[in-house]
Design a protein around this motif. Structure first.
Motif, PDB file in Angstrom:
ATOM      1  N   ILE A   1      -7.476 -12.219   0.078  1.00 22.89           N
ATOM      2  CA  ILE A   1      -6.110 -12.676   0.324  1.00 22.89           C
ATOM      3  C   ILE A   1      -5.892 -12.915   1.818  1.00 22.89           C
ATOM      4  CG2 ILE A   1      -3.684 -11.952   0.245  1.00 22.89           C
ATOM      5  CD1 ILE A   1      -4.358 -10.499  -2.389  1.00 22.89           C
TER       6      ILE A   1
ATOM      7  N   HIS B   1       5.912 -13.099   6.322  1.00 24.49           N
ATOM      8  CA  HIS B   1       5.426 -12.524   5.068  1.00 24.49           C
ATOM      9  C   HIS B   1       3.898 -12.477   5.060  1.00 24.49           C
ATOM     10  CE1 HIS B   1       3.716 -13.120   1.010  1.00 24.49           C
ATOM     11  NE2 HIS B   1       4.564 -12.185   0.666  1.00 24.49           N
ATOM     12  N   ASP B   2       3.282 -13.592   5.411  1.00 26.49           N
ATOM     13  CA  ASP B   2       1.820 -13.661   5.371  1.00 26.49           C
ATOM     14  C   ASP B   2       1.184 -12.676   6.356  1.00 26.49           C
ATOM     15  OD1 ASP B   2       2.274 -15.635   3.563  1.00 26.49           O
ATOM     16  OD2 ASP B   2       1.550 -17.294   4.803  1.00 26.49           O
TER      17      ASP B   2
ATOM     18  N   LEU C   1       7.717  -9.064  -1.262  1.00 24.44           N
ATOM     19  CA  LEU C   1       6.350  -9.039  -0.711  1.00 24.44           C
ATOM     20  C   LEU C   1       5.433  -8.356  -1.707  1.00 24.44           C
ATOM     21  CD1 LEU C   1       5.274  -8.121   2.920  1.00 24.44           C
ATOM     22  CD2 LEU C   1       4.214  -6.931   0.985  1.00 24.44           C
ATOM     23  N   ILE C   2       4.218  -8.912  -1.846  1.00 18.96           N
ATOM     24  CA  ILE C   2       3.215  -8.241  -2.672  1.00 18.96           C
ATOM     25  C   ILE C   2       1.866  -8.352  -1.978  1.00 18.96           C
ATOM     26  CG2 ILE C   2       2.603 -10.250  -4.126  1.00 18.96           C
ATOM     27  CD1 ILE C   2       2.543  -8.200  -6.513  1.00 18.96           C
ATOM     28  N   SER C   3       1.165  -7.221  -1.924  1.00 15.36           N
ATOM     29  CA  SER C   3      -0.201  -7.224  -1.383  1.00 15.36           C
ATOM     30  C   SER C   3      -1.144  -6.857  -2.524  1.00 15.36           C
ATOM     31  CB  SER C   3      -0.327  -6.232  -0.225  1.00 15.36           C
ATOM     32  OG  SER C   3      -0.236  -4.906  -0.705  1.00 15.36           O
ATOM     33  N   SER C   4      -2.418  -6.706  -2.215  1.00 15.30           N
ATOM     34  CA  SER C   4      -3.375  -6.424  -3.287  1.00 15.30           C
ATOM     35  C   SER C   4      -3.059  -5.098  -3.987  1.00 15.30           C
ATOM     36  CB  SER C   4      -4.810  -6.410  -2.750  1.00 15.30           C
ATOM     37  OG  SER C   4      -4.995  -5.357  -1.837  1.00 15.30           O
TER      38      SER C   4
ATOM     39  N   GLY D   1      -8.175  -7.685  -1.447  1.00 16.30           N
ATOM     40  CA  GLY D   1      -7.513  -7.583  -0.153  1.00 16.30           C
ATOM     41  C   GLY D   1      -7.992  -8.571   0.897  1.00 16.30           C
TER      42      GLY D   1
ATOM     43  N   ASP E   1      -1.036  -5.264   5.907  1.00 17.21           N
ATOM     44  CA  ASP E   1      -1.113  -4.221   4.873  1.00 17.21           C
ATOM     45  C   ASP E   1      -2.545  -4.102   4.354  1.00 17.21           C
ATOM     46  OD1 ASP E   1       0.487  -2.358   3.059  1.00 17.21           O
ATOM     47  OD2 ASP E   1      -0.600  -3.561   1.594  1.00 17.21           O
ATOM     48  N   GLU E   2      -3.185  -5.248   4.121  1.00 16.58           N
ATOM     49  CA  GLU E   2      -4.563  -5.234   3.612  1.00 16.58           C
ATOM     50  C   GLU E   2      -5.519  -4.616   4.638  1.00 16.58           C
ATOM     51  OE1 GLU E   2      -4.824  -5.836   0.666  1.00 16.58           O
ATOM     52  OE2 GLU E   2      -3.400  -7.383   0.066  1.00 16.58           O
TER      53      GLU E   2
ATOM     54  N   GLN F   1       7.886  -6.254  11.752  1.00 19.42           N
ATOM     55  CA  GLN F   1       8.886  -7.145  11.161  1.00 19.42           C
ATOM     56  C   GLN F   1      10.035  -7.369  12.135  1.00 19.42           C
ATOM     57  OE1 GLN F   1       9.945  -6.593   7.156  1.00 19.42           O
ATOM     58  NE2 GLN F   1      11.615  -8.046   7.270  1.00 19.42           N
TER      59      GLN F   1
ATOM     60  N   LEU G   1      -0.553   6.368   5.585  1.00 18.91           N
ATOM     61  CA  LEU G   1       0.349   5.376   4.991  1.00 18.91           C
ATOM     62  C   LEU G   1       1.743   5.441   5.615  1.00 18.91           C
ATOM     63  CD1 LEU G   1      -0.638   5.519   1.193  1.00 18.91           C
ATOM     64  CD2 LEU G   1      -1.251   3.773   2.883  1.00 18.91           C
TER      65      LEU G   1
ATOM     66  N   ILE H   1      -3.378 -17.536  -5.105  1.00 18.21           N
ATOM     67  CA  ILE H   1      -4.628 -17.219  -4.400  1.00 18.21           C
ATOM     68  C   ILE H   1      -5.583 -16.459  -5.318  1.00 18.21           C
ATOM     69  CG2 ILE H   1      -5.606 -15.751  -2.567  1.00 18.21           C
ATOM     70  CD1 ILE H   1      -3.186 -16.574  -0.833  1.00 18.21           C
TER      71      ILE H   1
ATOM     72  N   SER I   1      -4.687  -0.753   5.377  1.00 20.62           N
ATOM     73  CA  SER I   1      -5.007   0.127   4.240  1.00 20.62           C
ATOM     74  C   SER I   1      -6.520   0.209   4.036  1.00 20.62           C
ATOM     75  CB  SER I   1      -4.307  -0.343   2.970  1.00 20.62           C
ATOM     76  OG  SER I   1      -4.738  -1.632   2.593  1.00 20.62           O
TER      77      SER I   1
ATOM     78  N   LEU J   1       1.469   3.426   8.663  1.00 22.05           N
ATOM     79  CA  LEU J   1       1.359   2.008   8.271  1.00 22.05           C
ATOM     80  C   LEU J   1       2.754   1.436   7.992  1.00 22.05           C
ATOM     81  CD1 LEU J   1      -1.114   0.646   5.528  1.00 22.05           C
ATOM     82  CD2 LEU J   1       1.123  -0.306   5.921  1.00 22.05           C
ATOM     83  N   ALA J   2       3.546   2.194   7.243  1.00 20.53           N
ATOM     84  CA  ALA J   2       4.897   1.730   6.906  1.00 20.53           C
ATOM     85  C   ALA J   2       5.742   1.581   8.170  1.00 20.53           C
ATOM     86  CB  ALA J   2       5.555   2.704   5.928  1.00 20.53           C
TER      87      ALA J   2
ATOM     88  N   ARG K   1      -8.416   3.770   4.060  1.00 22.40           N
ATOM     89  CA  ARG K   1      -9.156   4.235   2.874  1.00 22.40           C
ATOM     90  C   ARG K   1     -10.666   4.208   3.072  1.00 22.40           C
ATOM     91  NH1 ARG K   1      -5.598   1.208  -0.375  1.00 22.40           N
ATOM     92  NH2 ARG K   1      -7.177  -0.393  -0.491  1.00 22.40           N
TER      93      ARG K   1
ATOM     94  N   SER L   1       0.810  -1.225   0.000  1.00 27.57           N
ATOM     95  CA  SER L   1       0.000   0.000   0.000  1.00 27.57           C
ATOM     96  C   SER L   1       0.837   1.267   0.000  1.00 27.57           C
ATOM     97  CB  SER L   1      -0.903   0.036   1.244  1.00 27.57           C
ATOM     98  OG  SER L   1      -1.829  -0.980   1.185  1.00 27.57           O
ATOM     99  N   THR L   2       2.010   1.178   0.622  1.00 27.47           N
ATOM    100  CA  THR L   2       2.854   2.363   0.736  1.00 27.47           C
ATOM    101  C   THR L   2       3.661   2.605  -0.535  1.00 27.47           C
ATOM    102  OG1 THR L   2       3.072   1.809   3.067  1.00 27.47           O
ATOM    103  CG2 THR L   2       4.565   3.473   2.218  1.00 27.47           C
TER     104      THR L   2
ATOM    105  N   ARG M   1       2.492  -9.876   7.417  1.00 26.36           N
ATOM    106  CA  ARG M   1       2.685  -8.495   6.963  1.00 26.36           C
ATOM    107  C   ARG M   1       1.784  -8.165   5.771  1.00 26.36           C
ATOM    108  NH1 ARG M   1       7.733  -7.064   5.339  1.00 26.36           N
ATOM    109  NH2 ARG M   1       7.048  -4.923   5.625  1.00 26.36           N
ATOM    110  N   VAL M   2       1.552  -9.141   4.888  1.00 28.95           N
ATOM    111  CA  VAL M   2       0.614  -8.894   3.782  1.00 28.95           C
ATOM    112  C   VAL M   2      -0.790  -8.653   4.366  1.00 28.95           C
ATOM    113  CG1 VAL M   2      -0.572  -9.917   1.800  1.00 28.95           C
ATOM    114  CG2 VAL M   2       1.903 -10.162   2.033  1.00 28.95           C
TER     115      VAL M   2
END
Lengths: 128, 160
Positions: B117, B44-45, A59-62, B114, B51-52, B30, B19, A97, B55, B22-23, B59, A29-30, B47-48
């Motif tokens: 996932i 990883h999971d 890393l990848i998010s939506s 989002g 993020d979802e 981490q 944001l 996914i 955010s 968030l960062a 928003r 998102s950032t 943190r993803v």
């Protein structure tokens, strides 16, 4: 973790000229909004074959998936093809996914893509 | 879910719904999880998912108006638990419609992946609205080592 995007052009013997966009870091998102801003002017130029090299993406998010969709749509609008290579296991898991392979060209390595592009080149030149 | 893990190590953060914050929290989560030897795939999971969730709150929950978000992480030998609380309007993300995966990837509308996932990466997701707060609890179990392969677990929950 910051994101960096590197551009280069390459053409191996027997393959088509390819623009390479290499991502390193995290696409979330950032980092996705500035990435889109950075990509926009550049996507209008370059080869009609574009490799999105994700070997350095951790890393990848939506939000990051949205960047890839944006790249794909923008390139398609000018008739260019994009190919995603070198997705690391955690990235591939997110791709699985959302079933990203449906409509996107995913290659496990650059060599696999090169082999495919060589076959495209042979068809274009009528050699094979 | 909704439980306190035995021997878990906990840490809490408060952030503004921006944001930048968030960062910052992502970096600190981490570091916190890495210090507890949470395996890379689990981290990883987590943190993803974070993020979802964050955010979404920034928003849609607060609609880009600044509000406050609280995050608590608990790490044990078994799992990473996250609880995210905000005071935006009541919103149950688990009621969000699933994305249309029948469309080609490049033809899909931006957004909508989002929470889908999050549900797939996490082993448990629970929402409640209590005392004027949205509360979302996420659980990601840590796989135990398998005869020389797979992820290694954290150091254990007895160290505080």
């Amino acid at each position: 973790m910051p994101l960096s995007i590197q551009w280069s052009e390459r053409q191996k013997p027997g393959t088509v000229p390819t623009t390479v966009i290499k991502f390193e870091g995290e696409l979330d998102s950032t980092t996705s909004p500035p990435a889109t801003k950075q990509l926009t002017p550049k996507l209008a130029e370059g080869s009609n074959f574009v490799e999105i090299d994700l070997s350095g993406l951790t890393l990848i998010s939506s939000a990051g998936l949205g960047v890839l969709i944006y790249i794909s749509k923008t390139l398609a609008a000018r008739g260019a093809q994009c190919y995603i290579t070198n997705a690391q296991p955690q990235i591939q898991k997110v791709f699985d996914i959302v079933q990203a392979a449906k409509g996107m060209s995913l290659f496990s390595s650059t060599k696999e893509l090169d082999d495919y592009l060589a076959s495209v080149q042979r068809k274009m030149t009528g050699k094979g | 879910m909704g439980r306190i893990l035995e021997g878990s190590i906990e840490k809490s953060w408060r952030l503004r719904s921006t944001l930048d914050d968030l960062a910052r929290v992502q970096e600190e989560i981490q570091a916190f999880c890495a210090a507890q030897h949470v395996p890379a795939e689990t981290l990883h999971d987590v943190r993803v998912a974070l993020d979802e969730v964050l955010s979404n709150i920034i928003r849609h929950g607060y609609s880009l108006v600044e509000g406050e978000i609280a995050v608590q992480a608990s790490v044990s030998a078994e799992a990473v638990l996250l609880e995210v609380r905000d005071r935006a309007q009541p919103f149950d993300p688990l009621e969000a419609p699933e994305p249309n995966l029948r469309l080609d990837f490049g033809d899909r509308p931006d957004g909508g992946f989002g929470i889908y996932i999050v549900r797939r990466l996490m082993d448990g997701v629970e929402y409640s609205y209590e005392s004027g707060e949205n509360r979302l609890r996420l659980e990601r179990r840590i796989k135990r080592p398998l005869a020389g392969r797979g992820e290694t677990g954290p150091r254990g929950g007895s160290e505080t």
